[in-house]
Design a protein around this motif. Sequence first.
Motif, PDB file in Angstrom:
ATOM      1  N   PHE A 106       8.550  13.118   1.536  1.00  0.00           N
ATOM      2  CA  PHE A 106       8.621  11.999   0.818  1.00  0.00           C
ATOM      3  C   PHE A 106       9.715  11.513   0.427  1.00  0.00           C
ATOM      4  CE2 PHE A 106       8.878  11.438  -4.149  1.00  0.00           C
ATOM      5  CZ  PHE A 106       7.823  10.890  -4.095  1.00  0.00           C
ATOM      6  N   VAL A 116       0.779  -1.105   0.045  1.00  0.00           N
ATOM      7  CA  VAL A 116      -0.122  -0.046  -0.312  1.00  0.00           C
ATOM      8  C   VAL A 116       0.391   1.232  -0.046  1.00  0.00           C
ATOM      9  CG1 VAL A 116      -2.126   1.233   1.330  1.00  0.00           C
ATOM     10  CG2 VAL A 116      -1.915  -1.328   1.686  1.00  0.00           C
ATOM     11  N   SER A 117       2.117   1.030   0.336  1.00  0.00           N
ATOM     12  CA  SER A 117       3.006   2.368   0.828  1.00  0.00           C
ATOM     13  C   SER A 117       3.316   3.111  -0.004  1.00  0.00           C
ATOM     14  CB  SER A 117       4.274   2.064   2.300  1.00  0.00           C
ATOM     15  OG  SER A 117       3.479   1.748   3.205  1.00  0.00           O
ATOM     16  N   GLY A 145       1.528   7.495  -6.885  1.00  0.00           N
ATOM     17  CA  GLY A 145       0.437   8.510  -6.688  1.00  0.00           C
ATOM     18  C   GLY A 145       1.327   9.521  -5.982  1.00  0.00           C
ATOM     19  N   MET A 146       2.092   9.655  -4.886  1.00  0.00           N
ATOM     20  CA  MET A 146       2.900  10.863  -4.093  1.00  0.00           C
ATOM     21  C   MET A 146       3.675  11.678  -5.469  1.00  0.00           C
ATOM     22  SD  MET A 146       3.365  10.010  -0.563  1.00  0.00           S
ATOM     23  CE  MET A 146       4.130  11.593  -0.564  1.00  0.00           C
ATOM     24  N   ILE A 205       2.007   1.954  -3.986  1.00  0.00           N
ATOM     25  CA  ILE A 205       1.159   2.397  -4.195  1.00  0.00           C
ATOM     26  C   ILE A 205       0.889   4.464  -4.406  1.00  0.00           C
ATOM     27  CG2 ILE A 205      -1.083   2.736  -4.959  1.00  0.00           C
ATOM     28  CD1 ILE A 205       0.255   0.146  -6.017  1.00  0.00           C
ATOM     29  N   ALA A 206       0.586   4.727  -3.009  1.00  0.00           N
ATOM     30  CA  ALA A 206       0.892   5.571  -2.318  1.00  0.00           C
ATOM     31  C   ALA A 206       2.472   6.797  -3.049  1.00  0.00           C
ATOM     32  CB  ALA A 206       0.953   5.256  -0.808  1.00  0.00           C
ATOM     33  N   LEU A 207       3.192   5.876  -3.179  1.00  0.00           N
ATOM     34  CA  LEU A 207       5.204   6.334  -3.235  1.00  0.00           C
ATOM     35  C   LEU A 207       4.762   7.225  -4.332  1.00  0.00           C
ATOM     36  CD1 LEU A 207       7.229   7.618  -1.951  1.00  0.00           C
ATOM     37  CD2 LEU A 207       8.000   5.930  -2.875  1.00  0.00           C
TER      38      LEU A 207
END
Length: 221
Positions: A164, A139-140, A146-147, A142-144
């Motif tokens: 970041f 999940v992290s 996206g960021m 995927i978030a990375l």
Amino acid sequence: MNAKGCVGFMESMVIHGEKPYAKFFGALFLGLLVATFGLFVGQSVPKPLFLPLFIVEIVMIILMISARKHKAIGYGMMFAFMFVSGLTLFPAISYYISTLGGLTVLRAFAISAFAFGGTAAYAMISKHDFRFLGSFLFVSVIALIGMGILQFFFPFSNTAELVFSAFGILIFVGYTLYDFSRLTIEGFAERDIPLIVVCIYLDLVNLFLYILQFIGVINRD
């Protein structure tokens, strides 16, 4: 930039309880040499070719997953991937050398190697089970990603970029713990070594890139 880790690719392996570490570390060492050679050759690659090469890199990872049961094919693809990855690393390394200096980049690599090696050794020697990190790390990442896409359209402030890059460092330290913990506890078959080497290599490379980014933001301030 390289793909953001293996993101679940390790789960595709068939675990056999074997632990051919000598062959694994030998393949990893050779792979790093090939990637270094690719980085050197990257100096001669025209800029318009780097985006197609990055796409090739992603496709090769996907192909390696499907071909992992064929050891000969897997090793050939592994070394080809390492070479292409080295090529695509050149723009980022060149940028940081020009902005931070070659000595700072070497220091960043030393820090990355020390953090990576220490984390891997801890996971292997302690035999603590870090497999519970798998879902969180997925999940992290995927978030990375996206960021990172968001940053492309809406540039971060220095503080946000520092957070970041620190987030990225933590994620790939976590992936190093997770990957080596899984290998130590569950074992792995010899035919899986090419894919494992690619996963471990991506842990190291992404850790290095995020440490470089972190240092770059600090120097910018």
